[in-house]
Design an enzyme around this catalytic site. Structure first.
Site, PDB file in Angstrom:
ATOM      1  CG  ASP A  91      -1.932  -1.026   1.317  1.00  0.00           C
ATOM      2  OD1 ASP A  91      -1.702  -2.103   0.764  1.00  0.00           O
ATOM      3  OD2 ASP A  91      -2.965  -0.785   1.947  1.00  0.00           O
TER       4      ASP A  91
ATOM      5  CD  GLU B  28      -8.473  -4.311   2.205  1.00  0.00           C
ATOM      6  OE1 GLU B  28      -8.078  -4.551   3.349  1.00  0.00           O
ATOM      7  OE2 GLU B  28      -7.945  -4.784   1.191  1.00  0.00           O
TER       8      GLU B  28
HETATM    9  C1  FRU Z   1      -4.914  -3.658   1.696  1.00  0.00           C
HETATM   10  C2  FRU Z   1      -4.635  -3.669   3.179  1.00  0.00           C
HETATM   11  C3  FRU Z   1      -5.022  -2.424   3.948  1.00  0.00           C
HETATM   12  C4  FRU Z   1      -4.199  -2.571   5.210  1.00  0.00           C
HETATM   13  C5  FRU Z   1      -2.916  -3.195   4.687  1.00  0.00           C
HETATM   14  C6  FRU Z   1      -2.301  -4.199   5.600  1.00  0.00           C
HETATM   15  O1  FRU Z   1      -4.404  -2.757   0.939  1.00  0.00           O
HETATM   16  O2  FRU Z   1      -5.330  -4.783   3.686  1.00  0.00           O
HETATM   17  O3  FRU Z   1      -6.395  -2.347   4.191  1.00  0.00           O
HETATM   18  O4  FRU Z   1      -4.014  -1.360   5.852  1.00  0.00           O
HETATM   19  O5  FRU Z   1      -3.245  -3.815   3.455  1.00  0.00           O
HETATM   20  O6  FRU Z   1      -1.174  -4.788   5.069  1.00  0.00           O
END
Ligand code: FRU
Length: 413
Positions: A44, A276
């Site tokens: 991310d 997300e």
């Molecule tokens: C997907 C995600 C986010 C979280 C991160 C954890 O992008 O699940 O929601 O903050 O990755 O690795």
């Protein structure tokens, strides 16, 4: 069934998701993709930005933040090791790694999960990172709290560095009333704060990923959640295990540390379990709410791509929302590699960045883990429709303007 009135993403709408539509597809990423760092997984990612969502440069440098973990850790174990790392570049794509943003002492829980980083409005070099402070126990995520950590950015001709980020403040967490908590579902989701000023009322809000507050499996899916489906459509009983929502909180203090939870903007009960990294773009009088989702998180009886999904409101941030393109899908993996990338993030300039997740080698069928940035794609927003147009380099995330800076040089020591 819930005691608030959120817009719904229905099963009927999600049935329209079409992996073969090229106007909503990422380019296919081959097995020979470039890796940004051979010592780090990164996933991310978000740019340094202003509170209105525009990526900004600082003293000539573009800056991005990514969740990072050591590449020696197995790919699927990275989440419990996640830290926020930062990178800078002159050209918006040749990224130099600067290290972890937060000092060891700053996060009181196990991992640093997604969020966003803003220049404090009106400040010279004050930076605020909103993130998810996540605590694991042997069963998975035990606590997930939206938090803020603050510091300052500096730069010279050699690069960018940060000071501060040595403590964090908890902001809000799942209440069990609007947003499902651990007691209601030990597979709950609550994370990814995205802070912005709503142009309509000038107030500061945070979007976040959550699940609707229901005890897992106890409520039935209703007609409103199903929508107008063909007569012979079967809705599997277990679809009620999926209860994604996009939540919103209102900021109550000028330092952005006091917040109140409001009811969700959008729910996907019976449709999908995860929406997300929600974020928002205001364009041509319309409010575009974006989020990412996955094939694997669709409720029983539905499938789709991993990618960027979007919803549009003609009445501002509180909706009502309708799915973009009829289905909600804005930019997903191509039919040949539907799970090649995720964690997409669209900026005000229409550029969508994401990270390479898993590429399936068409010859051997082997899965190759990505852990690096995917090609950036431009998406045009036209009313209730979107169109993928240009494809740019891997990890191209350019700033839209230069943050006004102090004319004196920054000193490293
Ligand atoms: C997907 C995600 C986010 C979280 C991160 C954890 O992008 O699940 O929601 O903050 O990755 O690795």
């Amino acid at each position: 069934m819930f005691n608030f009135n959120a817009s719904r993403w229905t099963r009927a709408q999600a049935m329209k998701v079409n992996k073969f539509d090229l106007t909503t597809s990422m380019p296919e990423i081959g097995t020979n993709f470039p890796i940004m760092r051979d010592d780090l997984w990164l996933w991310d990612t978000w740019p340094l930005r202003d509170i209105n969502g525009n990526p900004v440069s600082f003293k000539g440098w573009n800056v991005i933040f990514s969740l990072v973990a050591d590449r020696n850790i197995p790919w699927n174990d990275r989440h419990s090791h996640a830290r926020i790392g930062y990178f800078y570049s002159k050209d918006g794509k040749s990224w130099v790694y600067g290290g972890h943003l937060l000092q060891e002492s700053a996060n009181t829980r196990t991992a640093e999960w997604s969020g966003g980083t803003i220049m404090a409005p009106g400040s010279r070099n004050q930076v605020e990172t909103f993130f998810t402070s996540t605590l694991f126990d042997k069963n998975g995520v035990r606590e997930a709290v939206a938090a803020v950590t603050k510091g300052r950015i500096y730069a010279d001709s050699e690069g960018v560095w940060f000071k501060g980020f040595d403590q964090s403040t908890d902001l809000f967490q799942a209440d069990g009333l609007f947003y499902q908590n651990y007691a209601e579902n030990n597979l709950w989701n609550f994370r990814d704060p995205h802070v912005f000023i709503n142009p309509e009322d000038g107030e500061t809000y945070a979007l976040f990923e959550a699940n609707v507050a229901t005890v897992r499996g106890e409520d039935d899916i209703g007609e409103d959640e199903i929508g107008p489906v063909p007569a012979n459509t079967v809705v599997p009983k277990d679809a009620n295990l999926c209860s994604a929502s996009i939540g919103i909180a209102r900021c109550l203090s000028p330092d952005r540390t006091e917040w109140e939870l409001l009811p969700p903007l959008l729910t996907a009960f019976g449709v999908n379990d995860q929406m997300e990294r929600p974020h928002v773009i205001f364009q041509n009088g319309l409010t575009y709410l974006f989020t990412i989702s996955h094939d694997s998180t669709y409720a029983d009886g539905l499938t789709g791509s991993d990618g960027l999904y979007g919803f549009v409101s003609e009445n501002g941030i509180f909706g009502p929302y309708e799915p973009l393109n009829g289905s909600g899908l804005v930019l997903g993996g191509p039919a040949s590699q539907p799970t090649e990338a995720y964690a997409h993030y669209i900026m005000n300039n229409g550029l969508v960045e994401s990270f390479i997740n898993e590429i399936i080698d068409p010859k051997s069928g082997k899965v190759i883990a990505g852990g690096s940035l995917a090609p950036t794609v431009r998406v045009e927003l036209q009313g209730h429709e979107t169109f993928a147009t240009e494809v740019f380099d891997y990890g191209y995330i350019p700033a839209s303007y230069a943050w006004p800076v102090w004319p004196f040089p920054d000193r490293r020591k």
